[in-house]
Design a protein around this motif. Sequence first.
Motif, mmCIF file in Angstrom:
data_model
loop_
_atom_site.group_PDB
_atom_site.id
_atom_site.type_symbol
_atom_site.label_atom_id
_atom_site.label_comp_id
_atom_site.label_asym_id
_atom_site.label_seq_id
_atom_site.Cartn_x
_atom_site.Cartn_y
_atom_site.Cartn_z
ATOM 1 N N ASP A 37 0.829 -1.200 0.000
ATOM 2 C CA ASP A 37 0.000 0.000 0.000
ATOM 3 C C ASP A 37 0.865 1.251 0.000
ATOM 4 N N TYR A 38 1.827 1.265 0.899
ATOM 5 C CA TYR A 38 2.736 2.401 0.982
ATOM 6 C C TYR A 38 4.183 1.926 0.890
ATOM 7 N N GLU A 56 -0.019 1.094 11.647
ATOM 8 C CA GLU A 56 -0.951 0.894 12.756
ATOM 9 C C GLU A 56 -2.294 0.376 12.238
ATOM 10 N N ASP A 57 -2.607 0.666 10.999
ATOM 11 C CA ASP A 57 -3.805 0.137 10.353
ATOM 12 C C ASP A 57 -3.435 -1.228 9.786
ATOM 13 N N SER A 58 -3.928 -2.289 10.396
ATOM 14 C CA SER A 58 -3.542 -3.638 10.001
ATOM 15 C C SER A 58 -4.058 -4.028 8.626
ATOM 16 N N SER A 59 -4.940 -3.219 8.034
ATOM 17 C CA SER A 59 -5.475 -3.555 6.720
ATOM 18 C C SER A 59 -4.589 -3.057 5.586
ATOM 19 N N VAL A 60 -3.519 -2.358 5.919
ATOM 20 C CA VAL A 60 -2.599 -1.885 4.884
ATOM 21 C C VAL A 60 -1.221 -2.462 5.134
ATOM 22 N N THR A 61 -0.418 -2.472 4.083
ATOM 23 C CA THR A 61 0.962 -2.922 4.212
ATOM 24 C C THR A 61 1.904 -1.775 3.908
ATOM 25 N N VAL A 62 3.012 -1.776 4.608
ATOM 26 C CA VAL A 62 3.989 -0.707 4.469
ATOM 27 C C VAL A 62 5.378 -1.306 4.311
ATOM 28 N N PHE A 720 3.108 -10.315 1.201
ATOM 29 C CA PHE A 720 1.701 -9.972 1.382
ATOM 30 C C PHE A 720 0.979 -10.163 0.070
ATOM 31 N N LEU A 721 -0.186 -10.827 0.091
ATOM 32 C CA LEU A 721 -0.995 -11.010 -1.103
ATOM 33 C C LEU A 721 -2.318 -10.301 -0.922
#
Length: 942
Positions: A37-38, A56-62, A720-721
């Motif tokens: 995501d980022y 901190e938002d577990s629905s995104v990946t960084v 991550f998929l």
Amino acid sequence: MLQRLFPILPILAWLLSSVSSLLHGRDINARLLDSYDYIVVGCGISGLVASNRLSEDSSVTVLCIEAGVADQDEAIIQIPVYVGADIGGIYDWNLLTVPQLQLDGGTRPMPQGKVLGGGSILNAMCWNRGGQDDYNTWEALGNPGWGWDGMLPYFMKSETYTPVYSEEIAERYSINYNPAVHGFAGPVQVSYPKYIYPQSINLFDALNYLGIPTEFDQAEGNTAGAAFVPTDLDPNNQTRSDARRAYFDPYATRENFHVITGQHVTNILFEGVSTNREVSNPIPGDNSNGNGAALGNTGGLGFGPGPTIPPTDEETSSRFVRRDPASSSLRIIGVEFASDASASRQAVYATREVIVAAGSLHSAQLLQLSGIGPASLLDQFDITVVLDLPGVGNNLQDHCLVGTYYPYNNVSYPSPTDLTTNLTYNAEAEAEYYMYKTGPWTAGSPNALAFPPLPLVSENSASILSNASNQQATDYLVSGLDDTIVSGFQAQKASLVEILSSETNAAYEIINNNAGSLTVAVMHPLSRGTCYIASPDPFDPPLIDPRWLSNPVDRRVLIEALLFNREILAAPSMVELHAAQFVPPVDANEDVLNQIINNGIRTEFHPSGTCAMLPLDQGGVVDSHLRVYGTQNLRIVDAGIFPIVPAAHLQAVVYAVAEKAADIIKEDNLSVQPDSVAPSSSSVPSTSNSTLRTTTLSANSTSSRATSNSTNAFATASSFLGSENTRSISSTTISAMSKSPTRSNLITMTSGTAWTLTSSVPSEAVSSTVTTLVSSSPLPSASSFFSQKDLSSSISDVVTSTVDFKGSDVQASSELSSVSREFIFPSTLPAVATLSTSSSINDKQAPTSDTVFKSTTSPTSINSQLDMSQLRSSVIAALTSEGIPPPIASSLEPIIVGTLSALGQASTTAAPASGDKKLQEAELRVAIAAFVEWLLAFFHLG
């Protein structure tokens, strides 16, 4: 069937890995996921803060990418007494300025942290914020929400403040605090050393004697006076509290927060814009890592959803020249990176944003290399001008300092120099530190500082400021600058003159080392420098020209500061210290002072402003949301965005800016749905043989510490998929494939463990995919005696008849996770692959584990009349020249030679017109070359 295909089992194992990867959106050579995501470029203070807060938002990946490595908890980093000693070492970029002709013509070191944690590993640990007017000026210059009131919550958010440990000490050294302006639950520990040199009292008394007040609490944003500033120091163990230990180590097992180290980001990738070849091509044999030539220690111290299309190697007609950032809306799709100049570039893609946090110098360099910057500069190097943004690399500001030497000779006062001249004293101090965490070893950072306002130290302040007001904006700037930059400086200058005219704002800083140095540093400089690329090579350090004192107002401030030092030393409390005025001498006139300034000017390690947060028509690079003008989803988050540099040591400021930036980015992305289909990375050149030094994140790791390991390409980071993220190999197989796991299924590949690729694909899809892959890969005409249909059918047969693909996990056996961490296939195969069934497609079948096939048989030897040693050598040379690691090339050689010879002997009826029963040497050589060419192309290595 297996027996007749033993010779190509290594290739099949490699292919099996590739197919399984491709079915799940991963190229076989990808070290990371195709997309996050980022993506954050630079894991220093701002990079780690932004990465941490976004994850901190577990629905995104960084993903955060760092060029340096992780430190090893060295004492030189952790213990305060060593502050400054690691500058010029392995964690420093070791950059140099260009010759400073306005001074003595020499270059100067420009230390910058090249390490996980960035400058927080190298700096002097001082923790202060600057004045309220600094940030109110940011807001007045066109940045709503960036005034003092907008920044204060983020200063507080970043810190856990611990008051001084003793009320007596607090009273003696005027260490007061206002709890309303401090944070008590932030990541960074902020406290005071367990030892304070008494000379600090003498200095503050002298300053008060001369009319310079002592501030109650500098954190209130009142800086015009003396202050005992805290440091980023853990109050319990008296060690440095840096960005890595505050924002990464405690969160290293957070499944969606990934960090890699030892990787230099070389290019930003744009949707629909071809990659700049000058930037993206590796340079064979060049192991440059981007470091500069400085030697040794320097003396211490926003967008909607839509598909993404990866760039191609072909030149396209969309070569943007002088595109107007005011009307364009480019979309960034990812970045390229490499370990050094000769390494093949890798790509990783962003479905939401790319955030550049590489520091003011390298962020400007990266934008320029990627085609964002002054068109006149990019044209010099034939770099595609994606956005003509003149402000990139301009507006460089820095706090410059001049050291002084007034050694105190009153031996009744303990001195920091005693630690280097008295071995017994130092040994006792060391023992005290390790036993009690008290004593002089806790006190390496300068704490007793002063920030005098110009009207309170000089009778000439009115004339100095009048001269500044009367300057034309172009008088002391680099010639030929874009009008927008000149306009921006004009606005800045007016604000700076107002600040410098006030008795409540600092003009300069006095840095007291308690041994006789009262170093002076310009806090609100009018001089402006540049940071430009030196070449299209991303590993060539940038040309850094701070142009210190190019504006005479800054020089005049330093002269007044040195003259005021004499008054300080003549004050009764300082006379008691018996200072000897060596540099400058007590009777030095202005000519001598100017010579000392010219020879002695150095950086205070605070370069900033090169990607300024200003209106576009004032030379700005980012808007008040830190988004680069002309782009949808590219942001800068580091000191480069400062419109003017505040009167402070910058780490607390950068922490606060990054905290605020993270909230802005989160808010801007609340309604954004990222792309569900990640772009393929197969079109980006990559190689499977480079070893990454990485900081790995493990979902099941029990350690909270980062570890730096040399790991293979399949063991470098968490995978991550994305939800419903399918990547088809060809259109004929899309309908056959099932959807990949949901976003919550995170796969970790770490050093010392098997690598795992989740699969929920039926065998028919695998068979179809394999057949399509091979049969759609055109064999060269010289290889026409091959039966490509037979080859693809054979490979497909092997996969579908010997491997149970009831929704399995493909997992490398422990033998493949060798000590060397290299993914290789030796000529004798102790274990080619192990496939373990974990679940059926409907996820109802209990996990099992089956060994599918193993081979300990060497490739079949084929007799030949040819000089086989020459053939083998030519095959190995062809493989290695195209990027295949020598160990793999050596293993593939007997397989390729043996298979081709066997195929050649079995194809006598289809032999060339020579009529010979066997292939002649030249024809077989051509066949082998053709097979190698196909093999390389098949695995995207050609």
